[in-house]
Write an enzyme that holds these catalytic residues in place. Sequence first.
Site, short mmCIF file in Angstrom:
data_model
loop_
_atom_site.label_atom_id
_atom_site.label_comp_id
_atom_site.label_asym_id
_atom_site.label_seq_id
_atom_site.Cartn_x
_atom_site.Cartn_y
_atom_site.Cartn_z
N LYS A 1 0.88 -1.18 0.07
CA LYS A 1 0.10 -0.14 0.02
C LYS A 1 0.85 1.15 -0.12
O LYS A 1 2.01 1.09 0.47
CB LYS A 1 -0.84 0.23 1.01
CG LYS A 1 -0.36 -0.01 2.57
CD LYS A 1 0.29 1.45 3.27
CE LYS A 1 1.14 1.22 4.55
NZ LYS A 1 1.81 2.28 4.69
N ASP B 1 -2.58 -2.14 9.85
CA ASP B 1 -2.61 -2.02 8.39
C ASP B 1 -3.26 -3.27 7.93
O ASP B 1 -3.49 -3.25 6.59
CB ASP B 1 -1.12 -1.76 7.88
CG ASP B 1 -0.78 -0.43 7.71
OD1 ASP B 1 -1.63 0.27 7.87
OD2 ASP B 1 0.43 -0.17 7.32
C1 SUD Z 1 2.42 4.09 9.62
C2 SUD Z 1 1.28 3.00 8.86
C3 SUD Z 1 0.42 3.94 8.04
O1 SUD Z 1 -0.27 3.11 7.03
O2 SUD Z 1 2.10 2.02 7.98
P1 SUD Z 1 3.58 1.54 7.85
O3 SUD Z 1 4.21 2.91 7.52
O4 SUD Z 1 4.19 0.89 8.93
O5 SUD Z 1 3.41 0.61 6.90
C4 SUD Z 1 0.51 2.34 9.90
O6 SUD Z 1 -0.24 3.23 10.60
C5 SUD Z 1 1.31 1.11 10.75
O7 SUD Z 1 0.50 -0.11 10.87
P2 SUD Z 1 1.04 -1.30 11.23
O8 SUD Z 1 2.42 -1.62 10.75
O9 SUD Z 1 -0.01 -2.28 11.18
O10 SUD Z 1 1.25 -0.90 12.93
P3 SUD Z 1 0.93 -1.79 14.44
O11 SUD Z 1 1.71 -3.03 14.07
O12 SUD Z 1 -0.49 -1.60 14.44
O13 SUD Z 1 1.75 -0.77 15.20
C6 SUD Z 1 3.03 -0.75 15.16
C7 SUD Z 1 3.44 0.37 16.38
O14 SUD Z 1 3.26 1.67 15.58
C8 SUD Z 1 2.77 2.67 16.43
N1 SUD Z 1 1.31 2.96 15.76
C9 SUD Z 1 0.76 2.10 14.95
C10 SUD Z 1 -0.40 2.70 14.10
C11 SUD Z 1 -1.06 3.96 14.93
N2 SUD Z 1 -2.35 4.35 14.35
N3 SUD Z 1 -0.43 4.57 15.81
C12 SUD Z 1 0.86 4.11 16.38
O15 SUD Z 1 1.38 4.96 17.35
C13 SUD Z 1 2.49 2.21 17.81
O16 SUD Z 1 3.93 2.52 18.33
C14 SUD Z 1 2.66 0.64 17.45
O17 SUD Z 1 2.96 -0.31 18.77
#
Ligand code: SUD
Length: 305
Positions: free
Chosen positions: A19, A143
């Site tokens: 994504k 995600d």
């Molecule tokens: C930032 C995003 C944007 O789409 O994606 P990525 O860049 O990682 O792919 C997502 O919010 C990542 O989602 P995901 O990778 O599933 O994260 P999770 O396992 O739920 O959370 C991992 C950690 O990221 C932080 N976290 C995540 C989601 C959120 N809304 N707030 C947070 O602060 C928290 O510290 C959490 O403990």
Amino acid sequence: MAFKPRDLSDSVTVRAAAKINLHLGVGAARPDGYHELTTVFQAVSLFDEVTVRPAGAVSVVTRGEGADQVPDDPAQNLAARAAVRVAPDSPVAIEIDKAIPVAGGMAGGSADAAAALLACSRLFDVGWGGEELVAAAADLGSDVPFALHGGTALGTGRGERLSPVLSRGEYHWVLAIAKTGLSTPTVFAELDRLRAKDGVDDESSPPPDELLRALASGDVERVASLLHNDLQPAALSLQPTLRRTLRAGADAGALAGVVSGSGPTCAFLCGDEESAVRVAAELAGGGVAKAVRTARGPVPGARVI
Ligand SMILES: C[C@@](CO)(OP(=O)(O)O)[C@H](O)COP(=O)(O)OP(=O)(O)OC[C@H]1O[C@@H](n2ccc(N)nc2=O)[C@H](O)[C@@H]1O
Ligand SMILES: Nc1ncnc2c1ncn2[C@@H]1O[C@H](COP(=O)(O)OP(=O)(O)O)[C@@H](O)[C@H]1O
């Protein structure tokens, strides 16, 4: 309860997409440590494939892009955790073919988790419908529901609450994959640090209404001008060389560039396929990234193949 596979020689393979966050608005940290998000996801044509087959114990083998950085310990690997969630007493051997960069801000681990959920629910006929799948997905990561859903969607809450978004037309992307990944919690923590240092409110940016209108009308140039990521300053602070990557994409002729999610992958939206191929060639020659890929979106979510 141990489930029997439909047939002992059965294996199920599921393909799941990466994504890009076209808009990522980050609000304040909540008491549970997550941040309130408003995000517009688009699934793009960079796919991981996950194959599951019945086995005596849970195991994971990963091949492809960044395979050496993916944990093979079933307690840590997101695909294995998903498999155990579906059928705790019916172990599977899992093979992951990765094309999605690891720790790249493109939800590769979430794609693998979504793929394993769907694959195991089919392998064992556990009788799960969409609701059970989505609930398990949200428990595994913010995600993961989008990785099941695919297409284009608005995410709220911690990103796990989805509503579909009307999107017309095809979007052509160039992805600059960085040499080293970024940890998602570290990037959120860096954003909190920067906001506290600058005395900036925890308010996320305004809702992406204009972007939603541009997507509905298929106006690629308008979408490009509205790409936005509140996590970008934090990713740039942790990996300052990404500024050079973003500049290189703009110089090469992309309509706009943005850090994808928590980064460090930079995503460049181009006017058409030919332009994307030209921008990709120029970026690859410029040495600003470990690898450069083209991709189109939106594409469907996790599917059995
Ligand atoms: C930032 C995003 C944007 O789409 O994606 P990525 O860049 O990682 O792919 C997502 O919010 C990542 O989602 P995901 O990778 O599933 O994260 P999770 O396992 O739920 O959370 C991992 C950690 O990221 C932080 N976290 C995540 C989601 C959120 N809304 N707030 C947070 O602060 C928290 O510290 C959490 O403990
Ligand atoms: N199947 C998996 N594929 C990729 N990473 C995984 C997987 N299972 C666990 N991880 C861990 O999750 C972390 C985040 O990876 P990933 O989902 O690729 O990145 P991002 O959250 O930036 O989109 C990685 O550092 C990796 O150690």
